[in-house]
Scaffold this active site. Structure first.
Site, mmCIF file in Angstrom:
data_model
loop_
_atom_site.group_PDB
_atom_site.id
_atom_site.type_symbol
_atom_site.label_atom_id
_atom_site.label_comp_id
_atom_site.label_asym_id
_atom_site.label_seq_id
_atom_site.Cartn_x
_atom_site.Cartn_y
_atom_site.Cartn_z
ATOM 1 N N LYS A 16 0.864 -1.194 0.000
ATOM 2 C CA LYS A 16 0.000 0.000 0.000
ATOM 3 C C LYS A 16 0.891 1.231 0.000
ATOM 4 O O LYS A 16 1.956 1.207 0.624
ATOM 5 C CB LYS A 16 -0.898 0.015 1.250
ATOM 6 C CG LYS A 16 -1.718 1.294 1.386
ATOM 7 C CD LYS A 16 -2.791 1.190 2.452
ATOM 8 C CE LYS A 16 -2.352 1.581 3.841
ATOM 9 N NZ LYS A 16 -1.840 2.949 3.989
ATOM 10 N N GLU A 61 -9.312 7.489 3.772
ATOM 11 C CA GLU A 61 -9.218 7.818 5.200
ATOM 12 C C GLU A 61 -9.845 9.180 5.477
ATOM 13 O O GLU A 61 -9.502 10.191 4.865
ATOM 14 C CB GLU A 61 -7.744 7.793 5.665
ATOM 15 C CG GLU A 61 -7.630 8.082 7.150
ATOM 16 C CD GLU A 61 -6.309 7.648 7.785
ATOM 17 O OE1 GLU A 61 -5.496 6.999 7.114
ATOM 18 O OE2 GLU A 61 -6.120 7.975 8.975
HETATM 19 O O1 KIV Z 1 -0.905 2.502 8.757
HETATM 20 C C1 KIV Z 1 -2.101 2.240 8.909
HETATM 21 O O2 KIV Z 1 -2.530 1.633 9.894
HETATM 22 C C2 KIV Z 1 -3.019 2.694 7.871
HETATM 23 C C3 KIV Z 1 -4.479 2.541 8.125
HETATM 24 C C4 KIV Z 1 -4.947 3.606 9.034
HETATM 25 C C5 KIV Z 1 -5.266 2.494 6.870
HETATM 26 O O3 KIV Z 1 -2.606 3.178 6.879
#
Ligand code: KIV
Length: 298
Positions: A128, A197
């Site tokens: 991600k 988010e």
């Molecule tokens: O790092 C994380 O936990 C996140 C979530 C809040 C989506 O990016």
């Protein structure tokens, strides 16, 4: 567990079938919602996996909840890779997504590819990264290389303090249009899902309805394809962060504190350990030992 998972009748352990990116996409097509959570270690990821979570995000929130840093920008590739290895060892079914830390994809395409590959080699199934149009070329390249990418728009904690703080996103038409364009650009670049988010629910509903890939919300209302929460927030283990979008399902800090206090007093009062926790020598061996020790002392 899903209906596809079988029980091994010899030892009653469920045989968990690994989820793929296609399974996650299928959920969107079939209107089944996706449950995602963060985890950073072997024990917790194992519990989440057996409980039936679909996606485990090894989030860079590890910076705050695991390492005690003030924000997520401080965490490094090396730290994140350790967490990813642990989660990979604990997870049989859930799709594992490794969160690329600040600095691991902003320093050129080659670095982004190299670092994404390092994540995949720990056992992650996808990565991600935060950003809209500015990361589209990276998303495209990683996808072409066979590395599934989850996007992340709206509030982007890695750069929040550099931009507009922790406000919600999508409160005006101008912001809404930007978010809708960003989600389209990420989808076209090949992202298999997007985290939204702290986006207003009106805007997240439009994005969800107009995208072919799953939209996973956090603080973005109920009109989404899936939801993610930070494990420590959900369990009540990290109480320094209290936005209204968090739901605490447990007050684990309190339960742990109670257990440790009891342990301290039992140790101090000689209640623990007792006979139940004690090992003994074989029959007759203690008597022989006592005689030997006695002779040496005389
Ligand atoms: O790092 C994380 O936990 C996140 C979530 C809040 C989506 O990016």
């Amino acid at each position: 567990m899903s209906s596809n998972d079988k029980i091994d009748t010899n030892n009653q352990v469920p045989i968990l079938t690994k989820l793929t990116v296609n399974d996650i996409l299928r959920k969107k097509n079939e209107g089944r919602r996706i449950a995602m959570i963060t985890a950073y270690d072997y024990c917790m990821s194992r519990i989440c996996d057996y409980a039936g979570i679909d996606i485990i995000l090894v989030g860079d929130s590890a910076a705050t909840v695991m390492l005690g840093y003030k924000n997520t920008r401080k965490t490094t590739m090396e730290e994140m890779l350790v967490f990813c290895r642990a989660v990979s060892n604990g997870t049989k079914r859930a799709l594992i997504v490794g969160d690329m830390p600040f600095g691991s994809y902003q320093t050129g395409m080659n670095n982004a590819v190299t670092n994404a590959v390092r994540f995949m080699r720990t056992g992650c199934d996808a990565v991600k990264l935060e950003g809209g149009v500015e990361v589209v070329s990276i998303v495209k390249r990683l996808t072409e290389m066979g590395i599934p990418v989850m996007g992340h728009i709206g509030l982007k904690p890695q750069t929040t303090s550099l931009t507009r703080g922790f406000d919600s996103h999508g409160a005006t038409v101008e912001e809404a249009v930007k978010l809708i364009e960003e989600s389209k650009a990420l989808e076209e670049a090949g992202a298999f899902a997007i985290v939204l988010e702290k986006v207003t629910s009106e805007v997240s509903k439009i994005i969800t309805n107009h995208s072919r890939i799953p939209i996973i919300g956090i603080g973005s209302g109920p009109m989404i394809d899936g939801q993610v929460l930070v494990l420590h927030d959900l369990l009540g283990l990290y109480n320094e962060f209290n936005p209204k979008f968090i739901k605490r399902y447990l007050d684990l800090s309190k339960l742990i504190s109670k257990a440790i206090t009891q342990y301290c007093s039992e140790v101090r009062e000689g209640i623990f350990p007792n006979e139940d926790h004690t090992y003994h020598m074989q029959n007759g061996e203690n008597e022989k030992l006592q005689k030997m020790v006695g002779r040496q002392q005389n």
